[in-house]
Scaffold this active site. Structure first.
Site, PDB file in Angstrom:
ATOM      1  N   ARG A  50      15.679 -29.858 -12.052  1.00  0.00           N
ATOM      2  CA  ARG A  50      17.031 -30.401 -12.130  1.00  0.00           C
ATOM      3  C   ARG A  50      17.073 -31.590 -13.070  1.00  0.00           C
ATOM      4  O   ARG A  50      16.122 -32.378 -13.139  1.00  0.00           O
ATOM      5  CB  ARG A  50      17.505 -30.854 -10.750  1.00  0.00           C
ATOM      6  N   SER A 118       6.995 -33.319  -7.803  1.00  0.00           N
ATOM      7  CA  SER A 118       6.630 -33.025  -6.417  1.00  0.00           C
ATOM      8  C   SER A 118       5.351 -32.199  -6.310  1.00  0.00           C
ATOM      9  O   SER A 118       5.325 -31.109  -5.723  1.00  0.00           O
ATOM     10  CB  SER A 118       7.800 -32.316  -5.723  1.00  0.00           C
ATOM     11  N   ASP A 171       9.827 -37.162  -3.980  1.00  0.00           N
ATOM     12  CA  ASP A 171      11.175 -37.133  -3.432  1.00  0.00           C
ATOM     13  C   ASP A 171      11.374 -38.098  -2.269  1.00  0.00           C
ATOM     14  O   ASP A 171      12.483 -38.607  -2.067  1.00  0.00           O
ATOM     15  CB  ASP A 171      11.585 -35.709  -3.035  1.00  0.00           C
TER      16      ASP A 171
END
Length: 439
Positions: A50, A118, A171
């Site tokens: 994203r 991540s 995150d």
């Protein structure tokens, strides 16, 4: 998890793969809510990535204006080279920036970006980290052992982008940044969705490997990697042991396999399969019951929360998922009970993890003191935990059981001082806030 809070953190201690997140300027002070302008974030955490742009006005705002674009990672790039992967990401960011304003905006002043990566990383500084290993289907051999932020920065240069990687985070740290932006009493962050992790703010002098390190706040973010927590006290069952042994990563992520959305549905499936093998409650044994992960956790939650008198939704899901038709109401009620037991256990374990963090930092009403003073002598500070993930935000009974367990463990008076605030998009908005903090 509820070891004495006066203990200092040691690498690999307490059953966690704890990692300290470097920061000479801490984000909860750096994000002062006076920053202005657009800040960017990239999140690479699976088969999609994203791009996020957050607009900061210089004034505190309950809602942060932002735009997000999602892109699938072409499968061949997941096993290609680091240059191919990051060139693709950089090109996508360039296209995203080109859409700003009149479309000719790619050469304005340098842009600051937070990179949420991540995957397991050894953090070297606030904006650098060495890839330890790939997970989630990625296998780019030449990338292991490299600084992931530097690889992204080099790709920006190849694409002619004046973008600076100001922060490299995961995150949970992003969730903490969003939580602290909206409420300065935020001291920890939990992500509990498909997977799970936690981080919290710790005093520098409580972290042995960071003693002597000076920061403006005297605190550091500790990324717990709590999904990998293991203890002989965890209430593992035969179903947990079988799931772990048959998973792609046996003897790894033990806590995550007991509490996260990736696994709860499959635990329920395994229980139903055992009951089918040992009784006639479910009729002829369906072959679908032997298919791992065929029962996704959202379907399990839908059965658990079916409040119709005849449990119509339960019957439909069992028929559609397992091809078990015309199940008697008594058997449907048994399935709901199984869902309840699995979910309650997961929520209570998650609550125990949260209390373990609060106990470690003296926010459980004890003040971090192990003896000499009673709890009644301690004035409990207002304490906020940022929490993100669909298992908590979308699964009502899970959320209720977690709160019930917090009240039980902490006591109602102390629990009243602990607030769980749902945040959104810590991996995007949070990373952009950290880019603002560290730029």
């Amino acid at each position: 998890m509820l070891d004495p809070p006066a203990k200092k953190i040691r690498p690999g201690g307490s059953g966690y793969a704890t990692m300290s997140t470097y920061g000479a300027r801490t984000p909860w002070i750096g994000v002062s809510r006076t920053e202005k302008g657009p800040y960017y974030a990239l999140h690479l955490g699976g088969t999609n990535f994203r791009v996020t742009r957050v607009h900061l006005s210089g004034q505190p705002s309950p809602v942060l204006e932002h735009e997000v674009e999602r892109q699938p990672i072409p499968p061949h790039l997941m096993t290609s080279t680091s240059e191919d992967l990051f060139d693709f990401i950089a090109s996508s960011l360039k296209e995203f920036i080109a859409k700003e304003g009149d479309g000719s905006n790619t050469s304005q002043d340098r842009r600051e970006l937070g990179f949420t990566f991540s995957f397991p990383v050894k953090q070297m500084s606030v904006s650098s980290g060495i890839l330890i290993k790939w997970t989630k289907g990625f296998s780019i051999v030449d990338m292991v052992g490299k600084d992931v932020a530097a690889c992204l920065q080099e790709a920006f240069a190849r694409k002619g982008l004046d973008v600076h990687v100001a922060a490299l985070v995961n995150d949970t740290v992003g969730t903490l940044a969003v939580g602290h932006y909206h409420d300065p009493d935020t001291v920890a962050a939990i992500v509990i969705g498909t997977g799970t992790n936690a981080c919290y703010l710790e005093r520098i002098d409580a972290i042995i490997k960071c003693q002597g390190l000076l920061t403006t706040s005297g605190r550091m973010v500790v990324n717990m990697e709590w999904g990998n927590f293991w203890s002989s006290h965890l209430p593992r069952t035969a179903y947990d042991i079988e799931l772990d042994a048959e998973s792609p990563n046996p003897n790894d992520q033990g806590f995550e396999k007991m509490i996260s959305g990736m696994y709860l549905g499959d635990i329920v499936r395994r229980v139903i399969l055992r009951m089918s093998l040992e009784s006639e409650m479910f009729g002829p044994i369906s072959s679908k019951l032997s298919t791992p992960f065929v029962l996704r956790t959202p379907l399990m939650a839908a059965m658990h929360e079916d409040d119709s008198p005849d449990l119509v939704e339960v019957a439909k899901i069992l028929n559609d998922t397992f091809e078990i038709p015309d199940l008697p109401l008594k058997a449907r009620k048994t399935v709901v009970k199984v869902c309840d037991v699995v979910t309650r256990r997961a929520a209570r374990l998650a609550a125990a993890g949260i209390v373990g963090i609060l106990k470690k930092i003296g926010r459980d009403g004890s003040g971090g003191i192990t003896g000499g003073r009673s709890r009644s002598d301690i004035k409990m500070k207002r304490t906020v935990v940022a929490i993100e993930g669909g298992l908590y935000s979308s699964y009502t009974l899970f959320r209720e059981y977690l709160h019930e367990a917090l009240n039980e463990i902490l006591g109602e008076d102390i629990a009243k001082q602990v607030t769980l605030n749902v945040t959104e998009d810590g991996s995007g908005i949070g990373a952009a806030l950290l880019a603002a903090s560290y730029s």
